[in-house]
Scaffold this motif. Structure first.
Motif, short mmCIF file in Angstrom:
data_model
loop_
_atom_site.label_atom_id
_atom_site.label_comp_id
_atom_site.label_asym_id
_atom_site.label_seq_id
_atom_site.Cartn_x
_atom_site.Cartn_y
_atom_site.Cartn_z
N VAL A 8 0.84 -1.18 0.00
CA VAL A 8 0.00 0.00 0.00
C VAL A 8 0.89 1.24 0.00
O VAL A 8 1.82 1.34 0.79
N PRO A 9 0.67 2.20 -0.93
CA PRO A 9 1.50 3.41 -0.98
C PRO A 9 1.49 4.14 0.37
O PRO A 9 0.44 4.33 0.98
N ARG A 10 2.66 4.52 0.82
CA ARG A 10 2.79 5.13 2.14
C ARG A 10 2.80 6.65 2.07
O ARG A 10 2.73 7.31 3.08
N GLY A 11 2.92 7.22 0.89
CA GLY A 11 2.99 8.66 0.74
C GLY A 11 3.52 9.01 -0.63
O GLY A 11 4.17 8.19 -1.29
N ARG A 12 3.26 10.25 -1.07
CA ARG A 12 3.69 10.69 -2.39
C ARG A 12 4.84 11.68 -2.24
O ARG A 12 4.69 12.72 -1.58
N ILE A 13 5.97 11.36 -2.88
CA ILE A 13 7.19 12.15 -2.73
C ILE A 13 7.65 12.62 -4.11
O ILE A 13 7.61 11.86 -5.08
N LEU A 14 8.10 13.86 -4.18
CA LEU A 14 8.70 14.40 -5.40
C LEU A 14 10.17 14.67 -5.13
O LEU A 14 10.51 15.45 -4.22
N VAL A 15 11.04 14.02 -5.88
CA VAL A 15 12.49 14.20 -5.75
C VAL A 15 12.97 15.12 -6.86
O VAL A 15 12.74 14.85 -8.04
N VAL A 16 13.65 16.21 -6.46
CA VAL A 16 14.14 17.19 -7.44
C VAL A 16 15.64 17.33 -7.30
O VAL A 16 16.14 17.71 -6.23
N ASP A 17 16.37 17.02 -8.37
CA ASP A 17 17.84 17.15 -8.37
C ASP A 17 18.30 17.22 -9.81
O ASP A 17 17.84 16.43 -10.65
N ASP A 18 19.19 18.17 -10.12
CA ASP A 18 19.65 18.29 -11.51
C ASP A 18 20.73 17.27 -11.85
O ASP A 18 21.16 17.17 -13.00
N GLN A 19 21.18 16.50 -10.85
CA GLN A 19 22.13 15.41 -11.11
C GLN A 19 21.32 14.12 -11.27
O GLN A 19 20.73 13.61 -10.31
N ARG A 20 21.32 13.60 -12.49
CA ARG A 20 20.44 12.48 -12.82
C ARG A 20 20.70 11.26 -11.96
O ARG A 20 19.77 10.62 -11.46
N ASN A 21 21.96 10.88 -11.75
CA ASN A 21 22.29 9.68 -10.98
C ASN A 21 21.82 9.79 -9.54
O ASN A 21 21.26 8.86 -8.96
N MET A 22 22.04 10.97 -8.94
CA MET A 22 21.63 11.20 -7.55
C MET A 22 20.11 11.12 -7.43
O MET A 22 19.58 10.52 -6.50
N ARG A 23 19.45 11.74 -8.40
CA ARG A 23 17.99 11.76 -8.39
C ARG A 23 17.43 10.35 -8.53
O ARG A 23 16.53 9.94 -7.79
N ALA A 24 17.95 9.58 -9.46
CA ALA A 24 17.45 8.24 -9.72
C ALA A 24 17.71 7.30 -8.54
O ALA A 24 16.86 6.50 -8.17
N THR A 25 18.91 7.42 -7.94
CA THR A 25 19.25 6.56 -6.80
C THR A 25 18.34 6.85 -5.61
O THR A 25 17.85 5.93 -4.95
#
Length: 480
Positions: A8-25
């Protein structure tokens, strides 16, 4: 239907980072924890997502181009004021992260962060989001139940009352609410609180007429352990319970001069001293007091302290009796019928003739009497439409006997001295039904009056008032 193995989804999060690897990880890590995660490479992209979908938590990098994290924070909370924000920053930029918290961010995490640290901070932020949502829902429900929407009526008298209420609500001025029994003085007090700057703090009512003077003192001021027989532990009083909120003192003219003196001192000093203690505690409480008596007459006849009267009567709110605003009867009757229909499998509707019939009545019991009349009509009427005969009233204000169908010859018998003896009035029938309901609830719940009040759908103050009016003694050891 959700499969038992599907998280069951526990919450909705938006990750913002201009470094693609950091954002994806970071997004991958959070998805593994069961969160629903969106990603954005820039602040502009993040704002578009925030405007388009619900997000509980914004996790954003501080150093980004062309829009940095602080600018995104400022614009994001304008789009979603309840949004929780965690700022991601390098160790050398902690000062900027602290500045972000001053601007409304919930927390920050320094890069490179450990998996456990991020998980902990995200969980805390989302818990805060849930708590804020619960508070908002409660505030909305409270305002619907006790705000101006509960003060039904469009008459000139009600417009003047609500206008004056709104003017005084934003101040901390003490308010005296004066009106006959059944006019809704507690409802006015709750509306006052709901529209004040203290609306998120406690609203604490106390009915002076329902509590003996000895108990009233400990109820309001509290007591120390051992202050009297049975005081096995210290207890906070209602002044302390209402700290930073509003204390509603109903039927204040029912108190003795001795108690009035103690109340006056508390109001003057802004301090409360528990019974049996010598030290005083500071309290910040807004006072709303109410009475159904002519308080100026009470002062004149030395039954109420003049200095306390001036202390309470900073702003006077007079609640008009229903006979002075009969034009509000249609709206009030429909309001009460809507509430009755919500609890009934067979909804009723008001006929125009029934409304016209109600408006010929003077309502000595005020709004409370109208409420009882509508509820009884909704419960007993044979048809789906409420007709005049479902409200057996006389224009002079006396209720016709309910034991006979309308139109039948009267069976009144002569009273001694030539007066006519009528059958039970509608008010007496309602009173008997109230008495039986309260007695049965007391038998089920014993001394727990809070549960009794909850079952009956009334406040504790209203329950005490009804029990006093019906001469019902609370069980020994009863607690509100």
């Amino acid at each position: 239907m959700t499969d038992a193995t599907t998280p069951v989804p526990r919450g909705r999060i938006l990750v913002v980072d201009d470094q693609r690897n950091m954002r994806a990880t970071t997004a991958l890590l959070l998805r593994a924890e069961g969160y629903t995660v969106s990603e954005a490479a820039t602040g502009e992209e993040a704002l578009i997502l925030l405007a388009r979908e619900r997000v509980d938590l914004l996790l954003t990098d501080l150093k980004m181009e062309p829009m940095d994290g602080l600018t995104l924070l400022k614009r994001a909370v304008e789009v979603a004021p309840r949004l929780q924000v965690i700022m991601m920053t390098a160790f050398g930029s902690i000062e900027s992260a602290v500045e972000a918290m001053r601007m409304g961010a919930y927390d920050y995490v320094t890069k490179p962060f450990k998996e456990g640290e991020l998980r902990y901070r995200v969980e805390r932020a989302l818990e805060r989001a849930k708590l804020q949502a619960a508070v908002d829902n409660f505030a909305t429900e409270f305002n619907q139940r006790h705000g101006l929407s509960a003060l039904v009526g469009r008459s000139q008298a009600m417009r003047e009352l609500t206008t004056r209420l709104l003017r005084v609500a934003q101040s901390d001025a003490t308010v005296l609410i004066q009106g006959e029994s059944g006019t809704g003085k507690e409802l006015v007090a709750r509306a006052l609180h709901a529209h004040s700057r203290r609306s998120g703090q406690p609203f604490v009512p106390v009915n002076c007429a329902a509590i003996s003077e000895t108990l009233l003192e400990t109820e309001l001021f509290g007591h120390a352990k051992g202050a009297f027989t049975g005081a096995v532990k210290a207890r906070r009083g209602l002044f302390e319970e209402a700290d930073n909120g509003t204390l509603f003192i109903d039927e204040v003219t029912e108190t003795s001069p001795t108690f009035q003196s103690k109340l006056l001192r508390t109001l003057q000093d802004g301090e409360v001293r528990r019974v049996g203690e010598s030290t005083a505690l500071r309290v910040d409480v807004r006072i709303a007091a109410a009475t159904n008596r002519d308080i100026e007459l009470e002062v004149k006849e030395k039954r109420f302290r003049q200095d306390l009267y001036y202390r309470l009567n900073v702003v006077l709110l007079r609640v008009p009796p229903l006979r002075e605003r009969l034009e509000d009867v249609p709206a009030l009757a429909q309001h009460f019928l809507d509430r009755a229909n919500a609890r009934s499998p067979r909804p009723r509707r008001l006929s125009e003739s029934a409304v016209e019939h109600l408006m010929t009545y003077s309502f000595p019991g005020n709004v409370r009497e109208l409420e009882n009349l509508v509820e009884q009509a909704a419960a007993l009427a044979e048809g789906d439409e409420l007709l005049p005969e479902d409200f057996p009233l006389r224009p002079q204000g006396r209720v016709l006997p309910t034991s006979e169908p309308p139109g039948l010859p009267s069976t009144d018998v002569a009273r001694p001295g030539g007066a006519e003896a009528a059958g039970p009035t509608l008010a007496e029938v309602v009173e008997d039904a109230e008495r039986r309901a309260i007695v049965q609830a007391l038998e089920r719940h014993g001394v727990d009056l809070a549960r009794v009040a909850d079952e009956l759908g009334v406040s504790s103050t209203t329950l005490w008032r009804k029990m006093k009016r019906l001469n019902l003694r609370p069980p020994a050891g009863a607690r509100e």
